[in-house]
Design an enzyme around this catalytic site. Structure first.
Site, PDB file in Angstrom:
ATOM      1  N   THR A  72       0.875  -1.149   0.000  1.00 17.56           N
ATOM      2  CA  THR A  72       0.000   0.000   0.000  1.00 17.56           C
ATOM      3  C   THR A  72       0.918   1.204   0.000  1.00 17.56           C
ATOM      4  OG1 THR A  72      -0.074   0.483   2.343  1.00 17.56           O
ATOM      5  CG2 THR A  72      -1.491  -1.281   1.542  1.00 17.56           C
ATOM      6  N   SER A  73       0.374   2.324  -0.345  1.00 17.73           N
ATOM      7  CA  SER A  73       1.221   3.504  -0.330  1.00 17.73           C
ATOM      8  C   SER A  73       1.508   3.910   1.108  1.00 17.73           C
ATOM      9  CB  SER A  73       0.566   4.633  -1.089  1.00 17.73           C
ATOM     10  OG  SER A  73      -0.689   4.897  -0.528  1.00 17.73           O
ATOM     11  N   SER A  74       0.880   3.234   2.058  1.00 21.62           N
ATOM     12  CA  SER A  74       1.238   3.511   3.449  1.00 21.62           C
ATOM     13  C   SER A  74       2.511   2.764   3.816  1.00 21.62           C
ATOM     14  CB  SER A  74       0.108   3.095   4.383  1.00 21.62           C
ATOM     15  OG  SER A  74      -0.104   1.707   4.312  1.00 21.62           O
ATOM     16  N   CYS A  75       3.026   2.027   2.890  1.00 20.50           N
ATOM     17  CA  CYS A  75       4.238   1.278   3.155  1.00 20.50           C
ATOM     18  C   CYS A  75       5.348   1.769   2.237  1.00 20.50           C
ATOM     19  CB  CYS A  75       4.027  -0.206   2.874  1.00 20.50           C
ATOM     20  SG  CYS A  75       2.654  -0.910   3.769  1.00 20.50           S
ATOM     21  N   GLY A  76       6.524   1.827   2.759  1.00 15.38           N
ATOM     22  CA  GLY A  76       7.675   2.107   1.937  1.00 15.38           C
ATOM     23  C   GLY A  76       8.749   1.182   2.432  1.00 15.38           C
TER      24      GLY A  76
END
Lengths: 319, 319
Positions: free
Chosen positions: A110-114
């Site tokens: 998810t874009s909450s993850c990098g």
């Protein structure tokens, strides 16, 4: 205390009308990238610790491997982060080949993850976040001490939106905040949320998200098995009704105010996010960086202010 | 009652030594596929209802769109499921183009997600699930009534593993179950789990997963901000120690026993899964299909048996 599994930070506790500063423990939350050989398989937001077991267990429970014998080695691999410990590499026994379909199915980000907390923050920064009105009490809260998840300063050389000033920074215009929440009213929100939950709340398995006006009026309530879905439903409703950004509203969630929830709320311009439970260190750092008021452990006549105390009416220290 | 947001099913309640059958509400959980035009963007496990808001809110909070004006239309689109309501299609205003990088970043699907509940179950079926010893009390629990999420029978024409018999089916060999758990012991597990949680549990933000022997001995405990990560850490530990499958163990989780947790536990061969909170209908259906014992609301001297009552020693009805 195991490093990075938790950190200590200064917060404010409101308790039955009394306000005091104290140190609080925050659970650690950082992304972990799982690779098989050189192939990224998954990024998951996790609490650091036992990462090798996590990576091996993930591959097994997601059906990518079927036995321990298929694993040749599991090890941490350097990454670009400060502590360089947010990546695990698993090499398979010669002859063992991943099912490409299973791999495709399992790669999720998810874009909450990098790949690191910083990358996650950058991912938030590139979104179109409406500026929040600054809280009127600058430097109300100190930056999280002891946390190594996030660099305290904005990333240099970011090509995205201009870096947001840190919470409490005087770089923001000195405009008076239009949003000031009565702590007594805040204490009523959990009961109001519960009273509005439909009959099927009896299942006991639902998370709720409710949007309140600064006067405590419930605008909308949504429920879901997924906390983030309940928030998306509320924000989707606000979007459909041209109510964004939500700079004069309070978003109340039934579960934790985790990183993903803070992120979604920030995108919608929410100025005050309240939850009945604990936020992670990454959530608190994100809220502070963007000047959001973050309330946790809102139960009975007590709550913790993790960020943006200036929007809580009586939370300003007596002079 | 809004259709599909909840369903009713027959369960057993163990309360201070007394066992009774009752109807219980289960929260609905089904995958939702979100598409922009013909492009699949995300699959999320959600409670049906307000799906159009959920899809619009998701696109907004994930940064794929930045205003309502960018949306031309939002509608349900037929899918292959029984109710045909697990897909939402959003068409953008002419001229609005998705950022390919943002799209790539946002497309996530775990294997716990499919385009419909059935697909999810199939996805589980293709994994290598060690057969569970059958519970000794066949037909102890009726199939979930009123649930429309999952077809009660295994899918015809499945090319995966042979369809698992439904829970309580007499198709399983009539072998005696090797695992029989004392309900009094079950009631002690939450306290034992809590007692073993390390000092940083004081953060209040952590989920725990603990693996117990049938005699109630704690083998391993792991904590994480993510419930599924705590389970993966436990199973990764078991994998590393050659303890799989876990057919004689009890896995206890601090949060909900949701679909994803049941799925991961099944892959590890867990025969008894207990949680302090509520499972979803999808989780219960999955547990029943594979003959897992699923315990919820394990608090004090009371719990609910959703599936596989035959493994709970005194849970067999008096004759």
């Amino acid at each position: 205390m195991i490093p990075r599994m938790a950190s200590v930070t200064g917060v404010k506790e409101w308790n039955n009308g009394e306000l005091r500063s104290l140190d609080d423990y925050l659970v650690g939350e950082e992304p972990l990238e799982i690779r098989v050989g050189d192939l990224p398989i998954s990024v998951t937001m996790r609490t650091p610790g036992h990462d090798l077991e996590l990576a091996a267990g993930f591959l097994f429970t997601e059906g990518l491997i079927t036995s321990r014998a298929q694993i040749a080695s599991v090890r941490n691999e350097p990454d670009a982060t400060q502590n360089g410990a947010n990546r695990v590499r698993i090499d398979l026994t010669p002859g063992v080949v991943l099912d490409p379909e299973a791999t495709r199915r399992n790669f999720y980000t998810t874009s909450s993850c990098g790949v690191c907390g910083k990358a996650s923050i950058d991912a938030v920064r590139v979104r179109h976040i409406a500026p929040l009105a600054p809280a009127p009490a600058p430097a109300a809260l100190a930056p999280a001490a002891g946390s190594v998840a996030l660099p305290p300063a904005p990333a240099a050389g970011s090509t995205a939106l201009p870096p947001a000033p840190a919470a409490g920074s005087t770089a923001l215009p000195d405009a008076p905040d239009t949003l000031l929440i009565d702590p007594e009213l805040l204490c009523q929100l959990p009961d109001r949320l519960r009273a509005a939950q439909p009959v099927f709340e009896r299942t006991g398995g639902l998370h709720a998200a409710g949007l309140f006006t600064s006067a405590g009026e419930l605008l909308i309530l949504r429920e879901d098995v997924g906390r983030h879905n309940a928030v998306d439903k509320v924000i989707g409703w606000a979007l459909a009704n041209d109510l964004l950004p939500l700079g004069t509203s309070v978003l109340m969630v039934s579960g934790r105010g985790g990183f993903e929830i803070v992120q979604k709320a920030l995108v919608a311009g929410v100025a005050v996010l309240a939850s009945v439970s604990a936020p992670s260190d990454l959530a608190v750092n994100l809220a502070r960086e963007f000047g959001m008021t973050l309330i946790g452990f809102l139960r009975g006549r007590r709550f913790i202010i993790y960020s943006g105390a200036g929007r809580i009416a009586s939370a300003m220290p007596p002079r």
